[in-house]
Design a protein around this motif. Sequence first.
Motif, short mmCIF file in Angstrom:
data_model
loop_
_atom_site.label_atom_id
_atom_site.label_comp_id
_atom_site.label_asym_id
_atom_site.label_seq_id
_atom_site.Cartn_x
_atom_site.Cartn_y
_atom_site.Cartn_z
N ASP A 50 29.78 63.75 32.56
CA ASP A 50 29.95 62.62 32.15
C ASP A 50 29.23 61.65 32.24
O ASP A 50 29.36 61.40 33.46
CB ASP A 50 31.72 62.53 32.20
CG ASP A 50 32.71 63.54 31.30
OD1 ASP A 50 31.85 63.94 30.44
OD2 ASP A 50 33.48 62.93 31.43
N GLN A 63 25.85 59.75 36.70
CA GLN A 63 26.89 60.61 35.72
C GLN A 63 26.89 61.76 36.45
O GLN A 63 27.02 61.76 38.12
CB GLN A 63 26.57 61.35 34.71
CG GLN A 63 25.09 62.78 35.49
CD GLN A 63 24.44 63.10 34.83
OE1 GLN A 63 23.29 63.21 34.28
NE2 GLN A 63 24.68 63.93 33.42
N SER A 100 33.28 53.05 30.61
CA SER A 100 32.99 55.31 30.51
C SER A 100 33.47 54.92 29.23
O SER A 100 34.45 54.66 28.58
CB SER A 100 33.58 55.73 31.50
OG SER A 100 35.52 55.29 31.22
N ARG A 101 33.76 57.06 28.51
CA ARG A 101 34.74 57.28 27.01
C ARG A 101 35.81 57.02 27.31
O ARG A 101 36.74 57.45 26.52
CB ARG A 101 34.36 58.97 27.07
CG ARG A 101 34.67 59.92 28.52
CD ARG A 101 34.31 61.28 27.70
NE ARG A 101 34.88 62.30 27.99
CZ ARG A 101 35.22 63.11 27.91
NH1 ARG A 101 34.65 63.55 27.04
NH2 ARG A 101 35.10 64.64 29.11
N GLN A 106 34.08 67.30 33.03
CA GLN A 106 33.91 66.60 33.65
C GLN A 106 32.63 66.54 33.76
O GLN A 106 31.42 65.02 34.59
CB GLN A 106 34.93 65.55 34.16
CG GLN A 106 36.06 65.53 33.90
CD GLN A 106 36.88 64.82 34.38
OE1 GLN A 106 37.39 65.01 36.36
NE2 GLN A 106 38.11 64.09 33.76
#
Length: 74
Positions: free
Chosen positions: A6, A45, A63-64, A3
């Motif tokens: 990210d 991030q 976010s994703r 992570q």
Amino acid sequence: MNQVNDFFIIKAKENGVNVIGLTRGKDTRFHHSEKLDKGEVMLAQFTEHTSAVKVRGKAVIMSRYGTLHTDDVE
């Protein structure tokens, strides 16, 4: 799943939204703070130093993993 690195986006829905970065390690501490006004967007991030982010105020976080509205009531 790694992570670190990210990306996520925070968009303020009101003036004065606080975004606070928290450190990694055996002691969690505040290490960075930003204040956003309505309509401002912050792209951020996770890093080797940042393990968590706290958002205070009405905002949209993207976010994703999806989109979250901080003022949603369940």
